[in-house]
Write a protein that holds these residues in place. Structure first.
Motif, mmCIF file in Angstrom:
data_model
loop_
_atom_site.group_PDB
_atom_site.id
_atom_site.type_symbol
_atom_site.label_atom_id
_atom_site.label_comp_id
_atom_site.label_asym_id
_atom_site.label_seq_id
_atom_site.Cartn_x
_atom_site.Cartn_y
_atom_site.Cartn_z
ATOM 1 N N LEU A 125 0.999 -1.348 0.096
ATOM 2 C CA LEU A 125 -0.102 0.151 -0.012
ATOM 3 C C LEU A 125 1.011 1.188 -0.007
ATOM 4 N N ARG A 126 0.800 2.045 -0.942
ATOM 5 C CA ARG A 126 1.273 3.303 -1.115
ATOM 6 C C ARG A 126 0.733 4.582 -0.988
ATOM 7 N N ILE A 127 1.155 5.592 -0.235
ATOM 8 C CA ILE A 127 0.261 6.573 -0.030
ATOM 9 C C ILE A 127 1.213 7.901 -0.595
ATOM 10 N N CYS A 128 0.803 8.623 -1.464
ATOM 11 C CA CYS A 128 1.313 10.104 -1.707
ATOM 12 C C CYS A 128 0.842 11.096 -0.939
ATOM 13 N N SER A 129 1.770 11.942 -0.555
ATOM 14 C CA SER A 129 1.435 13.372 -0.081
ATOM 15 C C SER A 129 2.478 14.248 -0.657
ATOM 16 N N LEU A 130 2.133 15.513 -0.390
ATOM 17 C CA LEU A 130 2.995 16.675 -0.997
ATOM 18 C C LEU A 130 3.914 17.171 0.027
ATOM 19 N N MET A 131 5.251 17.659 -0.500
ATOM 20 C CA MET A 131 6.265 18.050 0.596
ATOM 21 C C MET A 131 7.181 19.101 -0.430
ATOM 22 N N HIS A 132 7.552 20.086 0.607
ATOM 23 C CA HIS A 132 8.937 20.915 -0.051
ATOM 24 C C HIS A 132 9.345 21.034 1.410
ATOM 25 N N ILE A 133 10.803 20.887 1.364
ATOM 26 C CA ILE A 133 11.702 20.774 2.594
ATOM 27 C C ILE A 133 12.701 21.676 2.374
ATOM 28 N N GLU A 134 12.954 22.482 3.697
ATOM 29 C CA GLU A 134 14.183 23.377 3.454
ATOM 30 C C GLU A 134 14.835 23.299 5.040
ATOM 31 N N GLU A 135 15.887 24.035 5.166
ATOM 32 C CA GLU A 135 16.454 23.934 6.721
ATOM 33 C C GLU A 135 15.657 24.645 7.468
ATOM 34 N N THR A 136 14.747 25.736 7.219
ATOM 35 C CA THR A 136 13.866 26.443 7.911
ATOM 36 C C THR A 136 12.486 26.496 7.401
ATOM 37 N N ARG A 137 11.614 26.766 8.179
ATOM 38 C CA ARG A 137 10.183 26.690 7.703
ATOM 39 C C ARG A 137 9.864 28.120 6.617
ATOM 40 N N GLU A 138 10.718 29.249 7.401
ATOM 41 C CA GLU A 138 10.421 30.350 6.507
ATOM 42 C C GLU A 138 10.957 30.209 5.077
ATOM 43 N N GLN A 139 12.220 29.558 4.807
ATOM 44 C CA GLN A 139 12.697 29.390 3.613
ATOM 45 C C GLN A 139 11.991 28.639 2.820
ATOM 46 N N ALA A 140 11.373 27.334 3.175
ATOM 47 C CA ALA A 140 10.510 26.566 2.573
ATOM 48 C C ALA A 140 9.124 27.269 2.003
ATOM 49 N N PHE A 141 8.586 28.236 2.968
ATOM 50 C CA PHE A 141 7.427 28.903 2.390
ATOM 51 C C PHE A 141 7.981 29.788 1.335
ATOM 52 N N GLU A 142 9.087 30.498 1.636
ATOM 53 C CA GLU A 142 9.498 31.305 0.530
ATOM 54 C C GLU A 142 9.784 30.743 -1.016
ATOM 55 N N ASP A 143 10.384 29.527 -0.735
ATOM 56 C CA ASP A 143 10.840 28.926 -1.997
ATOM 57 C C ASP A 143 9.356 28.400 -2.849
ATOM 58 N N VAL A 144 8.215 28.114 -2.144
ATOM 59 C CA VAL A 144 7.104 27.558 -2.964
ATOM 60 C C VAL A 144 6.247 28.795 -3.594
ATOM 61 N N LYS A 145 6.702 29.859 -3.235
ATOM 62 C CA LYS A 145 6.123 31.042 -3.968
ATOM 63 C C LYS A 145 6.295 30.875 -5.593
ATOM 64 N N PHE A 146 7.462 30.323 -6.143
ATOM 65 C CA PHE A 146 7.897 30.093 -7.362
ATOM 66 C C PHE A 146 6.895 29.521 -8.027
ATOM 67 N N GLY A 147 6.250 28.483 -7.698
ATOM 68 C CA GLY A 147 4.864 27.592 -8.618
ATOM 69 C C GLY A 147 4.016 27.138 -7.817
ATOM 70 N N LEU A 148 3.758 27.277 -6.648
ATOM 71 C CA LEU A 148 2.630 26.529 -6.008
ATOM 72 C C LEU A 148 1.258 27.011 -6.379
ATOM 73 N N GLU A 149 1.086 28.326 -6.483
ATOM 74 C CA GLU A 149 -0.197 28.820 -7.141
ATOM 75 C C GLU A 149 -0.420 28.461 -8.519
ATOM 76 N N LYS A 150 0.670 28.339 -9.377
ATOM 77 C CA LYS A 150 0.281 27.895 -10.624
ATOM 78 C C LYS A 150 -0.394 26.450 -10.815
ATOM 79 N N TRP A 151 0.280 25.604 -9.723
ATOM 80 C CA TRP A 151 -0.216 24.162 -9.571
ATOM 81 C C TRP A 151 -1.582 24.202 -9.085
ATOM 82 N N VAL A 152 -1.916 25.130 -8.156
ATOM 83 C CA VAL A 152 -3.268 25.122 -7.576
ATOM 84 C C VAL A 152 -4.126 25.534 -8.666
ATOM 85 N N ARG A 153 -3.879 26.364 -9.626
ATOM 86 C CA ARG A 153 -4.581 27.049 -10.496
ATOM 87 C C ARG A 153 -4.932 25.743 -11.614
#
Length: 398
Positions: A231-259
């Motif tokens: 049984l395999r389960i998919c989930s979503l991830m983007h990991i950085e050394e800090t949470r602030e940096q991870a949130f900054e990184d996903v500004k690149f393309g997350l909204e395009k994916w959501v759209r």
């Protein structure tokens, strides 16, 4: 917790403003990186419309990727069975089983994009029935049977595969779990594995494990076996050394994916009235966007709800390429070992030494003191202590 395999589910998702040849090259580079980092599995999608999920033949991609890798296993994620002859699916995958030396797995499903089905003239109400009919033919062919079968969309007459399987008894077959009980019924009837890309909210996970219970009950009735390690389960991830940096990184393309999911995909994972999709995904258990510790907590939460065998990251272009690769590296270094005893054995040895530190230091001091005393004694009699190898040689001559 049993060892948890790791991998990705590569649809892929590439923004339509990017060059497709370049993005496919990145996909191949990603697979090579994952193989180097020790990921276990990569599942490659099949889609024909929408313009974002641009791999039309997972078998072709896998054949090329297998030549560039050594260890990672490949699954079709998934072959959309209503659009293919079941014989051709079984025949091509058996060939791929040999070409990859047993590193191929067959993932099957009805097809995620309604636009695909409409293009092929397949009614959506017929898709899941076709999956069940096709799976019967494929599994029986893989088991070496000669079959005659006729439906309203395919005909087989004394059909049999010309190649024996490379894998024993044959390559693994996995069905995609959806919002209906068809996956559980089919998996149980034929002893298949299951892969879920339906999300990791509490509601989605509850539905998934209910579907798995259907598989277990159905398997018992048909004399088959299903195992949660498959049984395999998919989930979503983007990991950085800090949470602030991870949130900054996903500004690149997350909204395009959501759209894309809202406008052309199967369903909108983020409601249209949500202004902050990043926090929405994290707060609802749909994604881990943060540090390796956040990723560990995310996976542990899923496992507490129900046991499973592999965690797959739904690959995406939320972050730019360098940050995306960095995320997979951090997961390999700090998250995966947490779930496969990579830390536990080393920690136990380290803790043992720490607990016995005083005894070890005392032994070290005794050894140094004794050696120095012996050296001083030999100096007094004018016979310096010879090196150990010289003593051994002189002893041998005697």
């Amino acid at each position: 917790m049993k060892k948890l395999r790791s991998g990705i589910f590569l649809a892929p998702f590439h923004a339509i403003i990017e060059d497709p040849t370049t993005t496919l090259g990145r996909d191949m580079e990603l697979i090579e990186l994952l193989d180097h980092l020790g990921y276990d599995e990569a599942w490659i999608g099949e889609h024909h419309s929408g313009g974002v999920e641009i791999i039309a033949s997972p078998e072709m991609f896998i054949a090329a990727a297998a030549e560039r890798t050594k260890y990672i296993k490949f699954g079709t994620g998934v072959v959309s069975l209503p659009y293919h002859s079941p014989f051709m699916v079984a025949d091509r995958m058996t060939l791929l089983d040999h070409m990859t030396r047993g590193r191929a797995m067959l993932g099957v499903g009805p097809g995620a994009l309604v636009s695909d089905a409409m293009m092929f003239g397949v009614k959506t109400v017929d898709q899941r029935r076709r999956v069940q009919e096709s799976v019967e033919a494929i599994v029986r062919l893989l088991r070496g049977e000669t079959i005659t079968m006729e439906t309203d969309w395919f005909v087989l007459r004394n059909a049999r595969l010309q190649l024996p399987p490379y894998s024993q008894p044959h390559l693994e077959v996995v069905i995609s779990a959806s919002r209906t009980p068809v996956a559980g019924l089919t998996a149980g009837h034929w002893g298949l594995g299951m892969v879920s890309i339906s999300g990791t909210s509490d509601l989605a996970l509850q539905a998934l494990f209910e579907n798995w219970q259907i598989a277990e009950q159905t398997a018992a009735r048909h004399g088959e076996k299903v195992d949660r390690s498959r049984l395999r389960i998919c989930s979503l991830m983007h990991i950085e050394e800090t949470r602030e940096q991870a949130f900054e990184d996903v500004k690149f393309g997350l909204e395009k994916w959501v759209r894309y999911l809202a406008e052309a995909g199967t369903f909108a994972i983020v409601p249209p009235d949500i202004a902050d999709p990043t926090n929405f995904l994290v707060d609802n258990g749909l994604a881990a966007i943060g540090t390796p510790d956040d990723a560990i907590r995310h996976i542990e939460r899923i496992y507490r709800i129900g046991e499973f065998g592999a965690h797959l990251i739904l690959a995406n272009d939320w972050a730019d390429w360098a940050q995306t690769k960095r995320s997979y590296e951090l997961i390999a270094r700090y998250v995966m070992p947490h779930f496969n005893n990579g830390f536990a054995t080393r920690r136990a040895v380290y803790d043992f030494n720490l607990k016995n530190r005083e005894v070890q230091l005392a032994a070290l001091e005794e050894g140094i003191r004794t050696t120095n005393e012996q050296h001083q004694q030999h100096r007094v009699v004018g016979n310096p202590l010879p090196p150990a190898d010289t003593e051994a040689k002189s002893g041998a001559k005697k």
